[in-house]
Design a protein around this motif. Sequence first.
Motif, PDB file in Angstrom:
ATOM      1  N   HIS A  35       6.400  -2.413   1.838  1.00 21.64           N
ATOM      2  CA  HIS A  35       6.826  -2.799   0.492  1.00 21.64           C
ATOM      3  C   HIS A  35       5.930  -2.077  -0.507  1.00 21.64           C
ATOM      4  O   HIS A  35       4.838  -1.628  -0.170  1.00 21.64           O
ATOM      5  CB  HIS A  35       6.701  -4.319   0.328  1.00 21.64           C
ATOM      6  N   LEU A  36       6.363  -2.017  -1.746  1.00 23.88           N
ATOM      7  CA  LEU A  36       5.578  -1.369  -2.797  1.00 23.88           C
ATOM      8  C   LEU A  36       4.191  -1.994  -2.921  1.00 23.88           C
ATOM      9  O   LEU A  36       3.200  -1.289  -3.126  1.00 23.88           O
ATOM     10  CB  LEU A  36       6.326  -1.455  -4.132  1.00 23.88           C
ATOM     11  N   ASP A  37       4.102  -3.317  -2.764  1.00 27.17           N
ATOM     12  CA  ASP A  37       2.795  -3.983  -2.830  1.00 27.17           C
ATOM     13  C   ASP A  37       1.838  -3.454  -1.763  1.00 27.17           C
ATOM     14  O   ASP A  37       0.628  -3.391  -1.981  1.00 27.17           O
ATOM     15  CB  ASP A  37       2.942  -5.493  -2.665  1.00 27.17           C
ATOM     16  N   ASP A  38       2.384  -3.089  -0.600  1.00 23.62           N
ATOM     17  CA  ASP A  38       1.550  -2.526   0.466  1.00 23.62           C
ATOM     18  C   ASP A  38       0.992  -1.169   0.062  1.00 23.62           C
ATOM     19  O   ASP A  38      -0.155  -0.843   0.377  1.00 23.62           O
ATOM     20  CB  ASP A  38       2.351  -2.383   1.762  1.00 23.62           C
ATOM     21  N   VAL A  39       1.793  -0.359  -0.631  1.00 18.82           N
ATOM     22  CA  VAL A  39       1.310   0.946  -1.098  1.00 18.82           C
ATOM     23  C   VAL A  39       0.141   0.737  -2.054  1.00 18.82           C
ATOM     24  O   VAL A  39      -0.891   1.410  -1.951  1.00 18.82           O
ATOM     25  CB  VAL A  39       2.438   1.756  -1.781  1.00 18.82           C
ATOM     26  N   VAL A  40       0.290  -0.216  -2.975  1.00 20.42           N
ATOM     27  CA  VAL A  40      -0.785  -0.527  -3.927  1.00 20.42           C
ATOM     28  C   VAL A  40      -2.054  -0.927  -3.169  1.00 20.42           C
ATOM     29  O   VAL A  40      -3.150  -0.453  -3.475  1.00 20.42           O
ATOM     30  CB  VAL A  40      -0.342  -1.647  -4.902  1.00 20.42           C
ATOM     31  N   GLU A  41      -1.920  -1.772  -2.157  1.00 14.29           N
ATOM     32  CA  GLU A  41      -3.084  -2.233  -1.390  1.00 14.29           C
ATOM     33  C   GLU A  41      -3.711  -1.099  -0.577  1.00 14.29           C
ATOM     34  O   GLU A  41      -4.935  -0.975  -0.508  1.00 14.29           O
ATOM     35  CB  GLU A  41      -2.679  -3.390  -0.465  1.00 14.29           C
ATOM     36  N   ILE A  42      -2.879  -0.256   0.022  1.00 15.62           N
ATOM     37  CA  ILE A  42      -3.392   0.885   0.795  1.00 15.62           C
ATOM     38  C   ILE A  42      -4.217   1.798  -0.119  1.00 15.62           C
ATOM     39  O   ILE A  42      -5.305   2.244   0.251  1.00 15.62           O
ATOM     40  CB  ILE A  42      -2.225   1.653   1.459  1.00 15.62           C
ATOM     41  N   LEU A  43      -3.717   2.054  -1.312  1.00 14.79           N
ATOM     42  CA  LEU A  43      -4.459   2.903  -2.252  1.00 14.79           C
ATOM     43  C   LEU A  43      -5.732   2.215  -2.731  1.00 14.79           C
ATOM     44  O   LEU A  43      -6.765   2.870  -2.907  1.00 14.79           O
ATOM     45  CB  LEU A  43      -3.575   3.288  -3.429  1.00 14.79           C
ATOM     46  N   ARG A  44      -5.693   0.909  -2.908  1.00 14.65           N
ATOM     47  CA  ARG A  44      -6.895   0.167  -3.314  1.00 14.65           C
ATOM     48  C   ARG A  44      -7.980   0.290  -2.243  1.00 14.65           C
ATOM     49  O   ARG A  44      -9.141   0.557  -2.546  1.00 14.65           O
ATOM     50  CB  ARG A  44      -6.569  -1.308  -3.551  1.00 14.65           C
ATOM     51  N   LEU A  45      -7.582   0.141  -0.994  1.00  9.31           N
ATOM     52  CA  LEU A  45      -8.544   0.242   0.112  1.00  9.31           C
ATOM     53  C   LEU A  45      -9.119   1.649   0.252  1.00  9.31           C
ATOM     54  O   LEU A  45     -10.218   1.822   0.767  1.00  9.31           O
ATOM     55  CB  LEU A  45      -7.888  -0.199   1.419  1.00  9.31           C
ATOM     56  N   ALA A  46      -8.376   2.644  -0.223  1.00 12.81           N
ATOM     57  CA  ALA A  46      -8.835   4.038  -0.179  1.00 12.81           C
ATOM     58  C   ALA A  46      -9.550   4.432  -1.474  1.00 12.81           C
ATOM     59  O   ALA A  46      -9.791   5.618  -1.710  1.00 12.81           O
ATOM     60  CB  ALA A  46      -7.651   4.965   0.081  1.00 12.81           C
ATOM     61  N   ASP A  47      -9.904   3.424  -2.296  1.00 11.46           N
ATOM     62  CA  ASP A  47     -10.557   3.666  -3.593  1.00 11.46           C
ATOM     63  C   ASP A  47      -9.718   4.547  -4.512  1.00 11.46           C
ATOM     64  O   ASP A  47     -10.244   5.350  -5.287  1.00 11.46           O
ATOM     65  CB  ASP A  47     -11.950   4.274  -3.412  1.00 11.46           C
ATOM     66  N   LEU A  48      -8.407   4.400  -4.421  1.00  7.46           N
ATOM     67  CA  LEU A  48      -7.488   5.150  -5.277  1.00  7.46           C
ATOM     68  C   LEU A  48      -6.666   4.193  -6.129  1.00  7.46           C
ATOM     69  O   LEU A  48      -5.536   4.484  -6.509  1.00  7.46           O
ATOM     70  CB  LEU A  48      -6.553   6.015  -4.414  1.00  7.46           C
ATOM     71  N   ASP A  49      -7.233   3.044  -6.446  1.00  9.75           N
ATOM     72  CA  ASP A  49      -6.485   1.995  -7.130  1.00  9.75           C
ATOM     73  C   ASP A  49      -6.269   2.256  -8.619  1.00  9.75           C
ATOM     74  O   ASP A  49      -5.605   1.480  -9.283  1.00  9.75           O
ATOM     75  CB  ASP A  49      -7.137   0.627  -6.912  1.00  9.75           C
ATOM     76  N   ARG A  50      -6.765   3.367  -9.138  1.00  7.89           N
ATOM     77  CA  ARG A  50      -6.514   3.677 -10.538  1.00  7.89           C
ATOM     78  C   ARG A  50      -5.221   4.465 -10.722  1.00  7.89           C
ATOM     79  O   ARG A  50      -4.859   4.838 -11.822  1.00  7.89           O
ATOM     80  CB  ARG A  50      -7.696   4.443 -11.122  1.00  7.89           C
ATOM     81  N   ILE A  51      -4.511   4.690  -9.626  1.00  9.18           N
ATOM     82  CA  ILE A  51      -3.252   5.430  -9.674  1.00  9.18           C
ATOM     83  C   ILE A  51      -2.104   4.462  -9.984  1.00  9.18           C
ATOM     84  O   ILE A  51      -1.982   3.418  -9.350  1.00  9.18           O
ATOM     85  CB  ILE A  51      -2.989   6.141  -8.321  1.00  9.18           C
ATOM     86  N   GLU A  52      -1.283   4.813 -10.968  1.00  5.34           N
ATOM     87  CA  GLU A  52      -0.069   4.046 -11.267  1.00  5.34           C
ATOM     88  C   GLU A  52       0.966   4.405 -10.205  1.00  5.34           C
ATOM     89  O   GLU A  52       1.557   5.475 -10.240  1.00  5.34           O
ATOM     90  CB  GLU A  52       0.465   4.388 -12.659  1.00  5.34           C
ATOM     91  N   VAL A  53       1.171   3.510  -9.267  1.00  7.65           N
ATOM     92  CA  VAL A  53       1.969   3.800  -8.078  1.00  7.65           C
ATOM     93  C   VAL A  53       3.397   4.238  -8.404  1.00  7.65           C
ATOM     94  O   VAL A  53       3.898   5.194  -7.838  1.00  7.65           O
ATOM     95  CB  VAL A  53       1.980   2.578  -7.132  1.00  7.65           C
ATOM     96  N   GLU A  54       4.039   3.570  -9.327  1.00  8.58           N
ATOM     97  CA  GLU A  54       5.445   3.868  -9.599  1.00  8.58           C
ATOM     98  C   GLU A  54       5.659   5.060 -10.523  1.00  8.58           C
ATOM     99  O   GLU A  54       6.755   5.600 -10.575  1.00  8.58           O
ATOM    100  CB  GLU A  54       6.134   2.631 -10.188  1.00  8.58           C
ATOM    101  N   GLU A  55       4.627   5.490 -11.237  1.00  6.77           N
ATOM    102  CA  GLU A  55       4.820   6.520 -12.248  1.00  6.77           C
ATOM    103  C   GLU A  55       3.934   7.754 -12.093  1.00  6.77           C
ATOM    104  O   GLU A  55       4.095   8.716 -12.823  1.00  6.77           O
ATOM    105  CB  GLU A  55       4.594   5.911 -13.630  1.00  6.77           C
ATOM    106  N   SER A  56       2.993   7.739 -11.169  1.00 13.71           N
ATOM    107  CA  SER A  56       2.021   8.820 -11.066  1.00 13.71           C
ATOM    108  C   SER A  56       2.613  10.104 -10.490  1.00 13.71           C
ATOM    109  O   SER A  56       3.397  10.072  -9.533  1.00 13.71           O
ATOM    110  CB  SER A  56       0.849   8.381 -10.187  1.00 13.71           C
TER     111      SER A  56
END
Length: 78
Positions: A35-56
């Motif tokens: 799910h999209l929420d999982d993508v957000v969490e995966i990026l957070r765990l990779a210290d990439l949580d400043r990325i706007e997932v849907e628009e970047s």
Amino acid sequence: MGNPTQSPHIVVHPPALDGSRRVTSGDAVLGVASHLDDVVEILRLADLDRIEVEESDLIEWQGGGPEDWPGLSEPHGA
């Protein structure tokens, strides 16, 4: 060797048969999202949580965009 200040190129791969999507950065597999929420969490765990997932522009969505999660009939967490 690559530029350490260069932004990562994230790829959300096409859905597998179960609807999950692999998330990679270069040759590294960051995780598998259902799910999209999982993508957000995966990026957070990779210290990439400043990325706007849907628009970047840093994220390449293959086989459908952030709203495409085939095989999932209910919202995440329902």
